[in-house]
Design a protein around this motif. Structure first.
Motif, mmCIF file in Angstrom:
data_model
loop_
_atom_site.group_PDB
_atom_site.id
_atom_site.type_symbol
_atom_site.label_atom_id
_atom_site.label_comp_id
_atom_site.label_asym_id
_atom_site.label_seq_id
_atom_site.Cartn_x
_atom_site.Cartn_y
_atom_site.Cartn_z
ATOM 1 N N GLY A 49 -43.819 -27.469 -7.814
ATOM 2 C CA GLY A 49 -44.182 -28.463 -7.433
ATOM 3 C C GLY A 49 -44.362 -28.572 -5.888
ATOM 4 N N GLY A 50 -45.346 -29.313 -5.319
ATOM 5 C CA GLY A 50 -45.640 -29.444 -4.059
ATOM 6 C C GLY A 50 -46.531 -28.313 -3.481
ATOM 7 N N LEU A 51 -47.026 -27.268 -4.424
ATOM 8 C CA LEU A 51 -47.908 -26.241 -3.871
ATOM 9 C C LEU A 51 -49.165 -26.267 -4.432
ATOM 10 N N SER A 52 -50.367 -25.845 -3.735
ATOM 11 C CA SER A 52 -51.529 -26.099 -4.025
ATOM 12 C C SER A 52 -52.108 -24.900 -4.456
ATOM 13 N N PRO A 53 -52.791 -24.473 -5.441
ATOM 14 C CA PRO A 53 -53.412 -23.209 -5.961
ATOM 15 C C PRO A 53 -54.787 -23.224 -5.256
ATOM 16 N N PRO A 54 -55.199 -21.723 -5.349
ATOM 17 C CA PRO A 54 -56.433 -21.524 -4.775
ATOM 18 C C PRO A 54 -57.615 -22.339 -5.418
ATOM 19 N N GLU A 55 -58.776 -22.629 -4.787
ATOM 20 C CA GLU A 55 -59.644 -23.346 -5.559
ATOM 21 C C GLU A 55 -60.235 -22.690 -6.725
ATOM 22 N N ASN A 56 -60.632 -23.702 -7.722
ATOM 23 C CA ASN A 56 -61.015 -23.255 -9.049
ATOM 24 C C ASN A 56 -59.880 -22.668 -10.015
ATOM 25 N N GLN A 57 -58.838 -22.779 -9.476
ATOM 26 C CA GLN A 57 -57.507 -22.212 -10.250
ATOM 27 C C GLN A 57 -56.738 -23.690 -10.475
ATOM 28 N N PRO A 58 -56.135 -23.936 -11.752
ATOM 29 C CA PRO A 58 -55.316 -25.104 -12.199
ATOM 30 C C PRO A 58 -53.894 -24.607 -11.520
ATOM 31 N N ARG A 59 -52.915 -25.645 -11.556
ATOM 32 C CA ARG A 59 -51.749 -25.542 -10.990
ATOM 33 C C ARG A 59 -50.664 -24.621 -12.091
ATOM 34 N N GLU A 60 -50.998 -24.856 -13.219
ATOM 35 C CA GLU A 60 -50.354 -23.917 -14.275
ATOM 36 C C GLU A 60 -50.407 -22.483 -14.098
ATOM 37 N N ASN A 61 -51.153 -21.939 -13.218
ATOM 38 C CA ASN A 61 -51.430 -20.568 -12.938
ATOM 39 C C ASN A 61 -50.360 -20.002 -11.850
ATOM 40 N N LEU A 62 -49.746 -20.941 -11.323
ATOM 41 C CA LEU A 62 -49.051 -20.578 -9.942
ATOM 42 C C LEU A 62 -47.552 -19.874 -10.550
ATOM 43 N N LEU A 63 -47.288 -18.958 -9.480
ATOM 44 C CA LEU A 63 -45.908 -18.271 -9.655
ATOM 45 C C LEU A 63 -45.116 -18.363 -8.433
ATOM 46 N N LEU A 64 -44.084 -18.747 -8.259
ATOM 47 C CA LEU A 64 -43.244 -18.734 -7.291
ATOM 48 C C LEU A 64 -41.871 -17.878 -6.908
ATOM 49 N N VAL A 65 -41.831 -16.887 -6.309
ATOM 50 C CA VAL A 65 -40.615 -16.025 -6.399
ATOM 51 C C VAL A 65 -39.904 -16.338 -4.961
ATOM 52 N N GLN A 66 -38.862 -16.865 -5.149
ATOM 53 C CA GLN A 66 -37.720 -17.338 -3.998
ATOM 54 C C GLN A 66 -37.135 -16.082 -3.862
ATOM 55 N N LEU A 67 -36.854 -15.914 -2.458
ATOM 56 C CA LEU A 67 -36.068 -14.654 -2.123
ATOM 57 C C LEU A 67 -34.889 -15.113 -1.095
ATOM 58 N N ARG A 68 -34.086 -14.101 -1.212
ATOM 59 C CA ARG A 68 -32.523 -14.625 -0.565
ATOM 60 C C ARG A 68 -32.629 -14.905 0.673
ATOM 61 N N ASP A 69 -33.320 -14.492 1.513
ATOM 62 C CA ASP A 69 -33.554 -14.597 3.111
ATOM 63 C C ASP A 69 -34.116 -16.306 3.045
ATOM 64 N N GLY A 70 -34.589 -17.091 2.181
ATOM 65 C CA GLY A 70 -35.069 -18.338 2.425
ATOM 66 C C GLY A 70 -36.491 -18.173 2.267
ATOM 67 N N SER A 71 -37.432 -16.944 2.281
ATOM 68 C CA SER A 71 -38.817 -17.334 2.198
ATOM 69 C C SER A 71 -39.137 -17.110 0.743
ATOM 70 N N THR A 72 -40.504 -17.316 0.455
ATOM 71 C CA THR A 72 -41.222 -17.270 -0.762
ATOM 72 C C THR A 72 -42.240 -16.667 -0.827
ATOM 73 N N VAL A 73 -42.534 -16.017 -2.076
ATOM 74 C CA VAL A 73 -43.810 -15.213 -2.427
ATOM 75 C C VAL A 73 -44.481 -16.134 -3.465
ATOM 76 N N ILE A 74 -45.781 -16.716 -3.035
ATOM 77 C CA ILE A 74 -46.465 -17.531 -3.743
ATOM 78 C C ILE A 74 -47.575 -16.881 -4.445
ATOM 79 N N LEU A 75 -47.471 -16.857 -5.635
ATOM 80 C CA LEU A 75 -48.668 -16.165 -6.582
ATOM 81 C C LEU A 75 -49.561 -16.881 -7.122
ATOM 82 N N CYS A 76 -50.572 -16.565 -7.613
ATOM 83 C CA CYS A 76 -51.266 -17.284 -8.430
ATOM 84 C C CYS A 76 -52.282 -16.283 -9.589
#
Length: 182
Positions: A63-90
């Motif tokens: 929730g709250g993430l915007s995918p790249p243009e021409n991609q739906p939100r269902e294609n998002l992938l979020l990897v939460q890391l131990r140090d509090g950072s995130t890796v956001i993929l599509c």
């Protein structure tokens, strides 16, 4: 080393928050590696999932993430890391995003054994006590075991309670100071 999954994924950069198309490799040791091209010559970024990954979300869970243009939100992938950072993929499709999520979760949790005679890796399942049983005489085994991220949390809670009691006792004695000196 064995490759679990590879393919093109959009990755959001951490500083400028723009989307870049990267070739991604997920290795059996839990390394998620990003390259500029599929030739794997220009290394860009590496994430060690066994030690730093806390949670993986895909699709509408992000929730709250915007995918790249021409991609739906269902294609998002979020990897939460131990140090509090995130890796956001599509990914390119919803099915591919779910496949990446399941593969990342499998690489993060399951240990693998390597048999050098067959040059193959086999997953080893753990029982309820995080114990692994191997048959003796079945070749050389290298075992990778994921440590439970909640090990030792009881020690931290106990130390916090003890520190709180000590501070409370000290504060209680200081509250009587004005009456003693009057």
């Amino acid at each position: 080393m064995a490759l679990l999954k590879s393919g093109w994924l959009w990755r959001q950069t951490s500083i400028l928050k723009r989307w870049k198309l990267n070739w991604c490799d997920l290795w059996i040791d839990g390394s998620l590696v990003f390259y500029k091209t599929d030739s794997r010559r220009e290394f860009e970024h590496r994430v060690g999932l066994r030690t730093s990954c806390v949670n993986v979300k895909s699709g509408l869970e992000c929730g709250g993430l915007s995918p790249p243009e021409n991609q739906p939100r269902e294609n998002l992938l979020l990897v939460q890391l131990r140090d509090g950072s995130t890796v956001i993929l599509c990914a390119n499709s919803e099915d591919e995003a779910l496949a990446w999520k399941l593969t990342i979760l499998e690489a993060r949790r399951n240990p693998f054994t390597y048999d050098p005679y067959d040059d193959s890796y086999q997953p080893v399942s753990m029982d309820g006590n995080n114990t692994i049983y191997l048959a003796p005489g079945s070749g050389t085994h290298h075992i990778l075991v994921q440590r439970d991220p909640y090990d030792g949390i009881g020690e931290q809670v106990a130390l916090g309670l003890l520190a709180g009691m000590a501070v409370g006792a000290a504060m209680r004695s200081y509250l009587w100071m004005p009456f003693v000196f009057c």
